[in-house]
Design a protein around this motif. Structure first.
Motif, PDB file in Angstrom:
ATOM      1  N   ASP A   5       0.839  -1.202   0.000  1.00  0.00           N
ATOM      2  CA  ASP A   5       0.000   0.000   0.000  1.00  0.00           C
ATOM      3  C   ASP A   5       0.875   1.253   0.000  1.00  0.00           C
ATOM      4  N   ASP A   6       1.874   1.291   0.880  1.00  0.00           N
ATOM      5  CA  ASP A   6       2.789   2.432   0.947  1.00  0.00           C
ATOM      6  C   ASP A   6       3.508   2.637  -0.382  1.00  0.00           C
ATOM      7  N   PHE A   7       3.975   1.540  -0.975  1.00  0.00           N
ATOM      8  CA  PHE A   7       4.729   1.637  -2.225  1.00  0.00           C
ATOM      9  C   PHE A   7       3.884   2.238  -3.340  1.00  0.00           C
ATOM     10  N   PHE A   8       2.677   1.730  -3.524  1.00  0.00           N
ATOM     11  CA  PHE A   8       1.877   2.203  -4.645  1.00  0.00           C
ATOM     12  C   PHE A   8       1.256   3.573  -4.385  1.00  0.00           C
ATOM     13  N   ARG A   9       1.011   3.912  -3.134  1.00  0.00           N
ATOM     14  CA  ARG A   9       0.542   5.269  -2.843  1.00  0.00           C
ATOM     15  C   ARG A   9       1.624   6.300  -3.146  1.00  0.00           C
ATOM     16  N   ALA A  10       2.864   5.939  -2.825  1.00  0.00           N
ATOM     17  CA  ALA A  10       3.966   6.882  -3.028  1.00  0.00           C
ATOM     18  C   ALA A  10       4.520   6.839  -4.445  1.00  0.00           C
ATOM     19  N   GLY A  11       4.180   5.785  -5.199  1.00  0.00           N
ATOM     20  CA  GLY A  11       4.837   5.575  -6.479  1.00  0.00           C
ATOM     21  C   GLY A  11       3.989   5.845  -7.691  1.00  0.00           C
ATOM     22  N   ASN A  12       3.031   6.786  -7.598  1.00  0.00           N
ATOM     23  CA  ASN A  12       2.163   7.068  -8.747  1.00  0.00           C
ATOM     24  C   ASN A  12       2.957   7.425 -10.001  1.00  0.00           C
ATOM     25  N   ASN A  13       3.901   8.334  -9.873  1.00  0.00           N
ATOM     26  CA  ASN A  13       4.681   8.740 -11.046  1.00  0.00           C
ATOM     27  C   ASN A  13       5.510   7.590 -11.586  1.00  0.00           C
ATOM     28  N   LEU A  14       6.024   6.803 -10.667  1.00  0.00           N
ATOM     29  CA  LEU A  14       6.828   5.643 -11.056  1.00  0.00           C
ATOM     30  C   LEU A  14       5.988   4.677 -11.885  1.00  0.00           C
ATOM     31  N   VAL A  15       4.785   4.351 -11.399  1.00  0.00           N
ATOM     32  CA  VAL A  15       3.915   3.396 -12.107  1.00  0.00           C
ATOM     33  C   VAL A  15       3.440   3.982 -13.427  1.00  0.00           C
ATOM     34  N   ASN A  16       3.214   5.277 -13.469  1.00  0.00           N
ATOM     35  CA  ASN A  16       2.721   5.918 -14.690  1.00  0.00           C
ATOM     36  C   ASN A  16       3.782   5.998 -15.782  1.00  0.00           C
ATOM     37  N   ASN A  17       5.063   5.962 -15.393  1.00  0.00           N
ATOM     38  CA  ASN A  17       6.137   6.179 -16.359  1.00  0.00           C
ATOM     39  C   ASN A  17       6.983   4.957 -16.649  1.00  0.00           C
ATOM     40  N   HIS A  18       6.739   3.873 -15.917  1.00  0.00           N
ATOM     41  CA  HIS A  18       7.539   2.665 -16.108  1.00  0.00           C
ATOM     42  C   HIS A  18       6.642   1.434 -15.968  1.00  0.00           C
ATOM     43  N   SER A  19       7.003   0.389 -16.670  1.00  0.00           N
ATOM     44  CA  SER A  19       6.285  -0.875 -16.513  1.00  0.00           C
ATOM     45  C   SER A  19       6.649  -1.480 -15.167  1.00  0.00           C
ATOM     46  N   VAL A  20       5.632  -1.890 -14.409  1.00  0.00           N
ATOM     47  CA  VAL A  20       5.847  -2.461 -13.082  1.00  0.00           C
ATOM     48  C   VAL A  20       5.313  -3.890 -13.067  1.00  0.00           C
ATOM     49  N   TYR A  21       6.108  -4.782 -12.466  1.00  0.00           N
ATOM     50  CA  TYR A  21       5.745  -6.190 -12.353  1.00  0.00           C
ATOM     51  C   TYR A  21       5.846  -6.604 -10.887  1.00  0.00           C
ATOM     52  N   TYR A  60      -6.039   3.161  -6.776  1.00  0.00           N
ATOM     53  CA  TYR A  60      -5.435   2.837  -8.066  1.00  0.00           C
ATOM     54  C   TYR A  60      -4.319   3.838  -8.352  1.00  0.00           C
ATOM     55  N   PRO A  61      -3.104   3.357  -8.681  1.00  0.00           N
ATOM     56  CA  PRO A  61      -1.967   4.274  -8.813  1.00  0.00           C
ATOM     57  C   PRO A  61      -1.934   5.087 -10.092  1.00  0.00           C
ATOM     58  N   GLY A  62      -2.903   4.874 -10.985  1.00  0.00           N
ATOM     59  CA  GLY A  62      -2.965   5.715 -12.182  1.00  0.00           C
ATOM     60  C   GLY A  62      -2.676   4.970 -13.462  1.00  0.00           C
ATOM     61  N   SER A  63      -1.957   3.860 -13.376  1.00  0.00           N
ATOM     62  CA  SER A  63      -1.680   3.024 -14.548  1.00  0.00           C
ATOM     63  C   SER A  63      -1.738   1.559 -14.131  1.00  0.00           C
ATOM     64  N   GLU A  64      -2.055   0.709 -15.091  1.00  0.00           N
ATOM     65  CA  GLU A  64      -2.116  -0.717 -14.805  1.00  0.00           C
ATOM     66  C   GLU A  64      -0.711  -1.287 -14.636  1.00  0.00           C
ATOM     67  N   TRP A  65      -0.616  -2.366 -13.868  1.00  0.00           N
ATOM     68  CA  TRP A  65       0.646  -3.079 -13.736  1.00  0.00           C
ATOM     69  C   TRP A  65       0.385  -4.572 -13.707  1.00  0.00           C
ATOM     70  N   SER A  66       1.416  -5.372 -13.914  1.00  0.00           N
ATOM     71  CA  SER A  66       1.265  -6.803 -14.131  1.00  0.00           C
ATOM     72  C   SER A  66       1.739  -7.606 -12.936  1.00  0.00           C
ATOM     73  N   SER A  67       1.092  -8.750 -12.727  1.00  0.00           N
ATOM     74  CA  SER A  67       1.489  -9.614 -11.627  1.00  0.00           C
ATOM     75  C   SER A  67       1.244 -11.069 -11.985  1.00  0.00           C
ATOM     76  N   SER A  68       1.751 -11.947 -11.132  1.00  0.00           N
ATOM     77  CA  SER A  68       1.447 -13.369 -11.212  1.00  0.00           C
ATOM     78  C   SER A  68       0.945 -13.807  -9.845  1.00  0.00           C
ATOM     79  N   VAL A  69      -0.162 -14.546  -9.825  1.00  0.00           N
ATOM     80  CA  VAL A  69      -0.816 -14.884  -8.563  1.00  0.00           C
ATOM     81  C   VAL A  69      -1.145 -16.369  -8.517  1.00  0.00           C
ATOM     82  N   ALA A  70      -1.334 -16.878  -7.299  1.00  0.00           N
ATOM     83  CA  ALA A  70      -1.698 -18.284  -7.114  1.00  0.00           C
ATOM     84  C   ALA A  70      -3.182 -18.520  -7.329  1.00  0.00           C
TER      85      ALA A  70
END
Length: 373
Positions: free
Chosen positions: A204-220, A236-246
């Motif tokens: 939660d802390d990472f994505f709240r603080a990382g809006n610009n990061l997520v908007n300007n770079h692909s995040v996995y 929602y941090p402003g842009s979609e990002w990708s993950s792998s889940v169980a």
């Protein structure tokens, strides 16, 4: 049968032990075995103290327990395993997949139902490479740095011809949290993608603080970083990002729809990773079964197979996209689909495990996501 559960606690998942127990009991009820077994339980803190876990197991076994189920790590399981060899009883471990076993082969009286956190990490790294990225920055919390995804990410990137040019670990103390070093690096290296592993409020802390990061770079991200229980609380941090889940509550199978309906009718959000583990434990035990070698269950996450060679479960893992929940403005998972590279990456993960077993390597002892503060 007399079944004992070892239940941990966590400040970031305060209902963890209740969810495991509810998942276990309601799965038994769903298959017509309500009241069929005697069920007892005990708390084990954050599952970090081997001696405490040992004492709990010894007492349960002396009191006649046939099977002990515990959310612990493989290192703890190996430590307490002599009790089960001596008594001839069965240990069923609920495993996040964020540790590696130190033992080779299998334990004679232990089985592991795994959320395959390490496999999810390799699978999402494959996607990042497949998407055309070769240059990466890695970021995680101080807590997550003590678990195996922090090794798997760089190992997988290197194997696949990529490079991690920057490593960033957030501070232990929340008041010292900053993404400044990572942000400064990414401002200079604009073609860099980000590999992340965070848990609960740290995600939660990472994505709240990382809006610009997520908007300007692909995040996995991997596994618990995109846990739906926390995504639903995270803006929602402003842009979609990708993950792998169980697993995801959105999987469209009869088994998953039944699981989600039953659990969320108890309480909204009760269908989660921890109730899933309890549910699967019940499916394996079913009609007084104590030997799980080669068994396949129809789980809410799909078919789950107990590999008799190492006695860890094997299941598909899924690609997913973290997107915006238009109703709340927070985050959700969409486009959840089986990762076709699951089995090839499982083989590569086995090689990673063998390598770590051949060297001195430390980790936190806490079962993953179990925190006191």
């Amino acid at each position: 049968m007399k079944i004992a559960l070892l239940l941990p606690r966590s400040v970031i998942y305060p209902s963890m032990s209740f969810d495991m127990m509810d998942g276990f009991k309601h799965a038994l009820k769903n298959i017509g075995l309500e009241g069929h077994h005697e069920i007892i339980s005990a708390g084990i803190g954050v599952a970090a103290k081997h001696e405490e876990i040992y004492e709990r197991c010894e007492q349960f076994l002396l009191e006649g327990a046939d099977i002990i189920i515990g959310y612990i790590n493989p290192i703890s399981a190996e430590f307490i395993h002599p009790l089960f060899e001596s008594s001839g009883k069965t240990l069923l471990v609920l495993d996040s997949g964020y540790h590696f076993p130190a033992f080779q082969g299998k334990l004679s009286n232990a089985y592991f139902i795994s959320l395959q956190g390490g496999l999810c990490t390799r699978v999402i790294t494959h996607k990042a490479i497949e998407d055309g990225h070769r240059n990466f920055a890695f970021t995680c919390s101080f807590y997550d740095a003590g678990y195996r995804p922090s090794y798997i990410y760089p190992a997988a990137v290197e194997e696949k011809g990529g490079t991690i040019g920057f490593n960033h670990v957030t501070s232990l103390r929340r008041e010292d949290f900053t993404l400044a070093p990572l942000t400064e690096y990414l401002e200079q290296q604009k073609e860099t993608a980000v590999l992340a592993t965070f848990c609960g409020d740290m995600a939660d802390d990472f994505f709240r603080a990382g809006n610009n990061l997520v908007n300007n770079h692909s995040v996995y991200g991997t596994g618990f970083t995109s846990d739906e229980a926390w995504l639903s609380k995270m803006p929602y941090p402003g842009s979609e990002w990708s993950s792998s889940v169980a697993w995801s509550k959105t999987l469209k199978t009869p088994e998953n729809e039944t699981f989600v309906s039953i659990m969320n009718n108890i309480k909204e959000g009760k269908a989660n990773l921890f109730s899933l583990l309890g549910w699967e434990a019940a499916l394996f035990i079913a009609f007084e079964n104590e030997n799980f070698d080669g068994i396949t269950i129809n789980s809410p996450r799909g078919k789950v197979y107990m590999n008799p060679e190492n006695r860890f479960t094997e299941a598909s893992v899924y690609y997913a996209t973290v997107s915006k929940d238009e109703n709340t403005g927070n985050s959700l998972l969409k486009d959840v689909e089986v990762a076709s590279v699951t089995e090839s990456e499982r083989e590569s993960l086995n090689n990673n495990i063998k390598y770590i077993q051949s060297i001195e390597a430390n980790s936190w002892l806490n079962a993953y996501a179990c925190l006191e503060s």
